[in-house]
Scaffold this motif. Sequence first.
Motif, short mmCIF file in Angstrom:
data_model
loop_
_atom_site.label_atom_id
_atom_site.label_comp_id
_atom_site.label_asym_id
_atom_site.label_seq_id
_atom_site.Cartn_x
_atom_site.Cartn_y
_atom_site.Cartn_z
N ILE A 54 0.94 -1.13 -0.05
CA ILE A 54 -0.06 0.19 0.03
C ILE A 54 1.05 1.33 0.03
O ILE A 54 0.70 2.01 -0.84
CB ILE A 54 -0.99 -0.04 1.25
CG1 ILE A 54 -2.07 -1.10 1.20
CG2 ILE A 54 -1.75 1.48 1.26
CD1 ILE A 54 -2.96 -1.29 2.35
N GLU A 55 2.11 1.14 0.65
CA GLU A 55 2.65 2.34 0.98
C GLU A 55 3.51 2.40 -0.64
O GLU A 55 3.67 3.50 -0.94
CB GLU A 55 4.03 1.98 1.84
CG GLU A 55 3.46 2.09 3.22
CD GLU A 55 3.10 3.33 3.71
OE1 GLU A 55 3.48 4.28 3.56
OE2 GLU A 55 1.79 3.28 4.25
N LEU A 56 3.77 1.29 -1.21
CA LEU A 56 4.31 1.71 -2.57
C LEU A 56 3.38 2.19 -3.50
O LEU A 56 3.96 3.07 -4.08
CB LEU A 56 4.71 -0.11 -2.88
CG LEU A 56 5.89 -0.21 -4.16
CD1 LEU A 56 7.32 0.38 -3.33
CD2 LEU A 56 6.06 -1.50 -4.36
N MET A 57 2.39 2.03 -3.13
CA MET A 57 1.26 2.54 -4.09
C MET A 57 1.08 4.10 -3.82
O MET A 57 0.98 4.94 -4.72
CB MET A 57 -0.20 2.01 -4.16
CG MET A 57 -0.31 0.52 -4.72
SD MET A 57 -1.69 -0.56 -3.99
CE MET A 57 -3.05 0.36 -4.86
N LEU A 58 1.31 4.25 -2.75
CA LEU A 58 0.89 5.64 -1.93
C LEU A 58 2.21 6.47 -2.79
O LEU A 58 2.14 7.59 -3.27
CB LEU A 58 1.05 5.78 -0.79
CG LEU A 58 -0.18 5.59 0.05
CD1 LEU A 58 -0.43 5.49 1.50
CD2 LEU A 58 -1.31 6.67 -0.35
N PHE A 89 3.05 16.37 -0.17
CA PHE A 89 3.28 16.60 1.33
C PHE A 89 2.26 16.08 2.20
O PHE A 89 2.42 15.45 3.21
CB PHE A 89 3.95 18.08 1.56
CG PHE A 89 5.35 18.36 1.49
CD1 PHE A 89 6.30 17.77 2.36
CD2 PHE A 89 5.71 19.44 0.32
CE1 PHE A 89 7.47 18.10 2.21
CE2 PHE A 89 7.05 19.69 0.31
CZ PHE A 89 8.07 18.72 1.13
N PHE A 90 0.98 16.61 1.65
CA PHE A 90 0.01 16.14 2.29
C PHE A 90 -0.27 14.64 2.36
O PHE A 90 -0.56 14.09 3.30
CB PHE A 90 -1.38 16.81 1.68
CG PHE A 90 -1.61 18.03 1.93
CD1 PHE A 90 -2.22 18.32 3.32
CD2 PHE A 90 -1.48 19.40 1.26
CE1 PHE A 90 -2.63 19.59 3.63
CE2 PHE A 90 -1.96 20.40 1.70
CZ PHE A 90 -2.35 20.62 2.95
N THR A 91 -0.04 14.01 1.12
CA THR A 91 -0.13 12.52 1.00
C THR A 91 0.90 11.88 2.12
O THR A 91 0.66 10.97 2.95
CB THR A 91 0.26 12.16 -0.18
OG1 THR A 91 -0.44 13.12 -1.18
CG2 THR A 91 0.25 10.57 -0.38
N MET A 92 2.22 12.61 2.24
CA MET A 92 3.22 11.71 3.05
C MET A 92 2.55 12.07 4.70
O MET A 92 2.74 10.89 5.48
CB MET A 92 4.39 12.61 3.08
CG MET A 92 5.34 12.16 1.97
SD MET A 92 6.84 12.92 1.83
CE MET A 92 7.06 13.52 0.25
N VAL A 93 1.86 13.12 5.14
CA VAL A 93 1.52 13.28 6.42
C VAL A 93 0.53 12.16 6.65
O VAL A 93 0.33 11.48 7.77
CB VAL A 93 0.97 14.77 6.48
CG1 VAL A 93 0.27 14.74 7.90
CG2 VAL A 93 2.06 15.80 6.55
N VAL A 94 -0.48 12.06 5.66
CA VAL A 94 -1.71 11.39 5.91
C VAL A 94 -1.05 9.60 5.88
O VAL A 94 -1.41 8.91 6.80
CB VAL A 94 -2.66 11.35 4.74
CG1 VAL A 94 -3.58 10.27 4.76
CG2 VAL A 94 -3.32 12.58 4.62
N ALA A 143 1.87 8.90 6.70
CA ALA A 143 2.27 8.65 8.09
C ALA A 143 1.47 8.17 9.13
O ALA A 143 1.52 7.30 10.11
CB ALA A 143 3.15 9.75 8.57
N CYS A 144 0.41 8.94 9.28
CA CYS A 144 -0.74 8.67 10.38
C CYS A 144 -1.23 7.34 9.95
O CYS A 144 -1.44 6.46 10.92
CB CYS A 144 -1.85 9.58 10.12
SG CYS A 144 -1.44 11.37 10.30
N GLU A 145 -1.36 6.98 8.83
CA GLU A 145 -2.01 5.85 8.37
C GLU A 145 -1.05 4.62 8.86
O GLU A 145 -1.65 3.35 9.39
CB GLU A 145 -2.18 5.66 6.91
CG GLU A 145 -2.70 4.45 6.25
CD GLU A 145 -2.04 3.78 5.18
OE1 GLU A 145 -1.61 4.69 4.35
OE2 GLU A 145 -1.88 2.56 5.25
#
Lengths: 629, 99
Positions: free
Chosen positions: B34-38, B62-67, B69-71
């Motif tokens: 999933i991380e790979l897809m992100l 950047f937003f995607t990275m923050v989300v 990280a939370c995920e």
Amino acid sequence: MVTSSSLVYLIGLPLFGAVFLLLMGRKADKWGHLFATAMSAGSFVLGLLHFFAMTNRSEEERPITQTLFTWIEAGDFKVDAALLLDQLSICFVLLISGVGTLIHIYSISYMSHDENRRRFFAYLNLFVASMLLLVLGNSYLNLYVGWEGVGLASYLLIGFWNQKPAYATASKKAFVMNRVGDMGLTIAIMIAFATMGTVSFDGVKEAVDRVGTPTLTAMGIMLLVAAAGKSAQFPLQAWLGDAMAGPTPVSALIHAATMVTAGVYLIVRSNFVFDAAPTAQLLVVIVGAITLIFGAIIGMAKDDIKKALAASTMSQIGYMIVAAGLGPAGYAFAIMHLLTHGFFKAGMFLGAGSVMHGMNDEVNMRKYGGLRKMMPITFATFGLGYLAIIGVPPFAGFYSKDEIIATAFNSGGAQGIILGSVTLLGAVITAFYMTRVMVLTFSGKPRWDDGVHPHESPALMWLPMALLAIGSVTAGYLFTQGEALVHWLSPLFAKKGEYDELMPHSVVTVLAITAVIIGVTAALMKYQFKSVDSVVPTDVSLATRLARNDLGQDVVNEALFMRPGQALTEGIVAIDERVVDGAVRGIGAMTVGSGATLRRTQSGYVRSYAALILLGALVLLAGIWVVTQ
Amino acid sequence: MDPYNYLYLAALLFTIGAVGVVLRRNAIVVFMCIELMLNAGNLTLVTFSRMNGNLNGQVIAFFTMVVAACEVVVGLAIIVAIYRSRRSASIDDASLLKR
């Protein structure tokens, strides 16, 4: 019109008795019967006072009214709960309360061993009150209340011993068949309301000229249906025989003397309708004539003393209906026969009750025989009633039946000859079956079961029988003396048209007496001078077998109405279960089923969901690619 | 260098991730896919930003990275919890929802 404030007590006394005794419960067991008898007697005394007051007034002022309250008021339509006592109602009031009181007295002794005697008397009082309301109401709607009331009382009393399922069924049968007739009365009232805008007797009488003959014919036929239901006339006659399940005083009061004659009252009361509707009138005569012979034939074959008398009642009411259908010439004679019949038939029923009382409640006449010596008073009173019903001069039935036969002959043409012959034939058969009852019960060798010790009934029982016997002897003479009853009732009816006296009265009398002699002789030959089996003979003709089975009335009813009705009900139940319930359950099953199918796609495996999402995304992309290409 | 090469790389990464999610059973591996897809998505965004000459794509990355990280925090916590209760990290064992 003279008004009065005491008419309501005629009904009020027995009604109070009924309500009071039912509410008091077991506390009133000790004196309930006396109280009820007093209420009924009070009504009779009041009726007598009214009668004497009425005779003292001039002819125009005889009818009196009492308005109790406004019952229905809607626009132009208004119905008062009002009572009307005129020359016709007073005859009924005296008959109902008089015979009613005698039967109350009789029942004190007859029902003395019954633990529910108080309830029995409460019902009797309820019946007397309802019947008085029926004859005192001044409109069809008021009459209807009484009409239903007597139906209820009849139902309660036929099924008084409802611990026996057969008796409960009998009461239900009577009630259901009466309902058919009641529908006729309901429709007749609706016709009056819709076309005339009034339901009172006076209003309808005035409106008769305004509405067309077809309307009046329809109303007349519906009134006839009502009369047929209540008076056990063809084709609604089947309930009366089974109604004998009730205690014998009930049979005497309700199913012989009073309630079953309500149909005759209705037709005579509606004389203005029938006079203007010849077709309906002709139907009345036909129904009466059929029932007259029908009942008489059944009466010849019955071994149950009460059922034989019931068949006789049916036949005698047939006479009254015939007379009532003959128009202004016959109304008074219908009432006359009704009153004399009230005396002698009630007397004979009480006699039958007295015999049953002495014979351990045995009703099979083949188990009687030779009771003359054991029950001399019952024999004498029953015998006087017997002489009256077969029409031996100078007993009551002779006068009234004679007049009906003469009027039938004089109605002219083929109708006159047919009706005259039918009524004469009826007289022959009446003489036959009544002689049969008489001989089987009181004459010949004893055919009692072992352990039966016949004995005369107590004075409380034979006294009413004796009084009714006196009525059976004298009533006919009193009514015809100077045409007393005809004159008394004449203001109520249209003037009698000129009838040619086709058949001289003396000839009719000779014919009638000949008819009686033929009938009596035939019965004596068959039953007096031959030994009678205590077992019912089975090698009998088809006609006898048919008559024993009430000429197939139940078979016909069951085949034509009961089974199709049951089939219809079962069909509707099946439709309800299969179609209605099926639809409801089907929707449920469809939801569950589709859920079960769709559930398979929900495997719970995350990767399959993911694959689906991926597939969806690819499809979307492909779609976009195709569109933008 | 041709920016399209980045897009091809991103598509390749995304495909690898997607196939991994669909085919693998180990929750940790699925998680990494999933991380790979992100990150394939991030790479695409950054590439587009470069191609269009504005910063919109980089901001969203950047937003995607923050989300993401939370995920990762939440997702790993769930996986650990499941592993503790079921002694298995296979995602096919956690298919209770179908009942």
